[in-house]
Design a protein around this motif. Structure first.
Motif, mmCIF file in Angstrom:
data_model
loop_
_atom_site.group_PDB
_atom_site.id
_atom_site.type_symbol
_atom_site.label_atom_id
_atom_site.label_comp_id
_atom_site.label_asym_id
_atom_site.label_seq_id
_atom_site.Cartn_x
_atom_site.Cartn_y
_atom_site.Cartn_z
ATOM 1 N N THR A 38 0.866 -1.140 -0.270
ATOM 2 C CA THR A 38 0.255 0.154 -0.004
ATOM 3 C C THR A 38 0.925 1.086 0.006
ATOM 4 N N GLY A 39 0.496 2.336 -0.684
ATOM 5 C CA GLY A 39 1.115 3.432 -0.894
ATOM 6 C C GLY A 39 0.203 4.398 -0.291
ATOM 7 N N ALA A 40 0.835 5.487 0.202
ATOM 8 C CA ALA A 40 0.167 6.752 0.784
ATOM 9 C C ALA A 40 -1.170 7.198 0.263
ATOM 10 N N ASP A 41 -0.752 7.454 -1.284
ATOM 11 C CA ASP A 41 -1.939 7.765 -2.278
ATOM 12 C C ASP A 41 -3.055 6.954 -2.543
ATOM 13 N N ASP A 42 -2.878 5.454 -1.972
ATOM 14 C CA ASP A 42 -3.976 4.542 -2.087
ATOM 15 C C ASP A 42 -5.026 4.762 -0.874
ATOM 16 N N LEU A 43 -4.772 5.639 -0.076
ATOM 17 C CA LEU A 43 -5.536 5.894 0.979
ATOM 18 C C LEU A 43 -6.480 7.293 1.092
ATOM 19 N N LEU A 44 -7.433 7.337 1.615
ATOM 20 C CA LEU A 44 -8.212 8.522 2.122
ATOM 21 C C LEU A 44 -8.745 8.566 3.299
ATOM 22 N N VAL A 45 -8.330 9.275 4.342
ATOM 23 C CA VAL A 45 -8.552 9.470 5.687
ATOM 24 C C VAL A 45 -9.775 9.942 5.749
ATOM 25 N N THR A 46 -10.756 9.324 6.611
ATOM 26 C CA THR A 46 -12.089 9.591 6.803
ATOM 27 C C THR A 46 -12.332 9.895 8.301
ATOM 28 N N THR A 47 -13.464 10.499 8.708
ATOM 29 C CA THR A 47 -13.910 10.816 10.026
ATOM 30 C C THR A 47 -14.486 9.563 10.691
ATOM 31 N N GLY A 48 -13.658 8.593 10.997
ATOM 32 C CA GLY A 48 -14.253 7.268 11.324
ATOM 33 C C GLY A 48 -14.493 6.618 10.298
ATOM 34 N N SER A 49 -14.271 5.216 10.487
ATOM 35 C CA SER A 49 -14.630 4.347 9.373
ATOM 36 C C SER A 49 -16.140 4.322 9.156
ATOM 37 N N GLN A 50 -17.073 4.690 9.843
ATOM 38 C CA GLN A 50 -18.470 4.957 9.467
ATOM 39 C C GLN A 50 -18.768 6.093 8.408
ATOM 40 N N GLN A 51 -17.678 6.988 8.429
ATOM 41 C CA GLN A 51 -18.043 8.042 7.244
ATOM 42 C C GLN A 51 -17.690 7.387 6.106
ATOM 43 N N ALA A 52 -16.527 6.427 6.007
ATOM 44 C CA ALA A 52 -16.167 5.628 4.926
ATOM 45 C C ALA A 52 -17.338 4.992 4.383
ATOM 46 N N LEU A 53 -18.192 4.341 5.115
ATOM 47 C CA LEU A 53 -19.323 3.561 4.630
ATOM 48 C C LEU A 53 -20.262 4.631 3.707
ATOM 49 N N SER A 54 -20.549 5.717 4.423
ATOM 50 C CA SER A 54 -21.338 6.874 3.936
ATOM 51 C C SER A 54 -20.900 7.357 2.608
ATOM 52 N N LEU A 55 -19.616 7.486 2.734
ATOM 53 C CA LEU A 55 -18.969 8.041 1.320
ATOM 54 C C LEU A 55 -19.121 6.919 0.208
ATOM 55 N N LEU A 56 -19.050 5.650 0.354
ATOM 56 C CA LEU A 56 -18.955 4.605 -0.608
ATOM 57 C C LEU A 56 -20.357 4.518 -1.123
ATOM 58 N N ALA A 57 -21.377 4.543 -0.059
ATOM 59 C CA ALA A 57 -22.599 4.477 -0.583
ATOM 60 C C ALA A 57 -23.155 5.646 -1.488
ATOM 61 N N THR A 58 -22.225 6.765 -0.991
ATOM 62 C CA THR A 58 -22.680 8.093 -2.059
ATOM 63 C C THR A 58 -21.896 7.600 -3.416
ATOM 64 N N ALA A 59 -20.681 7.337 -3.513
ATOM 65 C CA ALA A 59 -20.181 7.020 -4.768
ATOM 66 C C ALA A 59 -20.510 5.870 -5.523
ATOM 67 N N LEU A 60 -21.165 4.774 -4.925
ATOM 68 C CA LEU A 60 -21.331 3.551 -5.666
ATOM 69 C C LEU A 60 -23.012 3.463 -5.839
ATOM 70 N N LEU A 61 -23.995 3.860 -4.983
ATOM 71 C CA LEU A 61 -25.345 3.354 -5.056
ATOM 72 C C LEU A 61 -25.966 4.395 -5.551
ATOM 73 N N GLU A 62 -27.129 3.799 -6.328
ATOM 74 C CA GLU A 62 -28.194 4.580 -6.946
ATOM 75 C C GLU A 62 -29.573 3.992 -6.185
ATOM 76 N N PRO A 63 -30.437 4.896 -5.905
ATOM 77 C CA PRO A 63 -31.517 4.150 -5.303
ATOM 78 C C PRO A 63 -32.015 2.997 -6.100
ATOM 79 N N GLY A 64 -32.457 1.957 -5.311
ATOM 80 C CA GLY A 64 -32.740 0.661 -5.848
ATOM 81 C C GLY A 64 -31.699 -0.121 -6.012
#
Length: 407
Positions: A103-129
């Motif tokens: 892993t390199g430093a540029d492979d990572l995104l720091v988040t405000t707790g890993s719970q925020q990471a889940l919210s960001l992934l839901a925003t980036a990946l999921l459409e309603p349905g």
């Protein structure tokens, strides 16, 4: 006064527009609700997922903050980049690489707790349905995050070892999901760990069938017996489609609110854009203090001490469960982490039993909310790390009394 002014003064006001449908359809966290009800100091609370505060390295963390604020106050108190402080990302990348995932430093995104990471992934990946696959049972806050995104959540069948790869493939072919969410090591809520052979099979299914994997690992370092199992992200078939989530909440302190995600470049950039819209960046001073702690202290030695203490507390809970739960109950025996999962005999409803149990000054989390789809109402989750062994023994005595009184 004009006619218009008179009408304005006497006409009833119109209600404001309604909340978004996703906000109306998703309830709060049952764990948070139980913690609010059981906040009395006399309650022995097995419901929360709270690390033991007496095991925090408060002195080391305080020293890291003092040093950062004394040496680089302007930087520590200033805005930072969305991706995260370079010193922290470099330290996190080195820890992941040392554990077998280059892993390199540029492979990572720091988040405000890993719970925020889940919210960001839901925003980036999921459409309603869109369809999301999860374990059965599943981490509660993940179900919340996917529900708020409008996803359709489907549980993958499994057994005492976790997800069944064959059942996973059948669901992937039939449901065409966007992602699989899993906590494969010391799962919340069950405490179970997915064996290496199944991890390899899950990675192979994802690669062959086309599927994102979100591998959440907040507990993996808290191992007190057995051998470490490689991350799913380290298997060849899953490397280009697995997001690995990490957190300092369970190994350093949850109040820091520091997590991170490791993801392929395109998805990581999309999450960074979502984070810009959410909070710009995770607090700079917390990131710099964590990086300083990693530089000056031995986090691995600290985690080993914490894990040893948690192992004693797990043993205390296991020693008392047979007397605390009704005859015929079964439970997991986790090799690490913070939780174990119990099932009472058929006919018991742990949600209905809880109010009487709480009257005996002890609490657990009913298992029903952890299920996507049809719940198993005879199940419950117990956290074994927050109390001392003596407190656990007393809490189990109260639990036995409460269950007997409610039955």
């Amino acid at each position: 006064m004009t006619v218009t002014e008179t009408a304005s003064a006497t006409a009833p006001s119109a209600p404001p527009p309604p909340l978004a449908a996703r906000a109306r359809s998703i309830g709060g966290s049952p764990v948070r609700d139980i913690l609010a009800v059981t906040a009395r100091p006399e309650v022995i609370n097995f419901a929360g997922g709270l690390p033991a505060p007496e095991l925090f390295d408060a002195e080391g963390i305080a020293a890291a903050y003092r040093d950062v604020l004394a040496e680089t106050p302007a930087r520590a108190l200033q805005y930072s980049t969305t991706e995260g402080e370079p010193t922290l990302r470099a330290a996190l990348a080195a820890r992941a690489s040392a554990r077998g995932l280059a892993t390199g430093a540029d492979d990572l995104l720091v988040t405000t707790g890993s719970q925020q990471a889940l919210s960001l992934l839901a925003t980036a990946l999921l459409e309603p349905g869109d369809t999301v696959l999860v374990e059965r049972p599943c981490y509660l806050a993940a179900l919340q995050a996917f529900g708020l995104a409008g996803a359709r959540v489907v549980a993958v069948p499994g057994d005492e070892d976790g997800i069944d790869p064959g059942a996973l493939e059948e669901l992937v072919v039939r449901e065409r999901p966007k992602l699989l969410y899993t906590v494969p090591t010391f799962s919340n809520p069950t405490g179970r760990t997915l064996p290496a052979a199944r991890r390899a099979a899950v990675a192979e299914v994802a690669g062959r069938c086309g599927l994102w994997i979100v591998e959440d690992d907040p507990y993996g370092e808290l191992r007190f017996e057995g051998e470490r199992v490689p991350w799913i992200a380290s298997y060849e078939g899953a490397r280009d489609r697995t997001v690995l989530l990490g957190s300092f909440s369970k190994v350093m302190a949850p109040g820091l609110r520091l997590g991170w995600l490791r993801a392929p470049a395109g998805l990581r950039r999309a999450c960074a854009v979502a984070k810009q819209a959410a909070d710009l960046h995770t607090p700079t001073v917390n990131q710099l203090a964590a990086a300083r702690y990693l530089a000056d202290r031995d986090l691995d030695a600290h985690v080993a001490r914490v894990a040893a203490g948690y192992g004693e507390r797990r043993d205390a809970m296991l020693a008392g469960l047979a007397d605390a739960l009704p005859a015929g109950s079964v439970w997991t025996r986790p090799e690490g982490g913070m939780f174990l999962w119990a099932r009472l005999p058929d006919g018991y409803d742990t949600t209905a039993l809880l109010p009487e149990v709480v009257r005996h000054d002890v609490a657990y989390v009913p298992g029903a909310p952890f299920h996507a789809g049809e719940p198993d109402r005879a199940t419950l989750r117990l956290c074994f790390v927050t109390q001392t062994p003596d407190e656990i023994a007393e809490g189990l005595r109260r639990l036995a009394e409460g269950l007997r009184a409610a039955s």
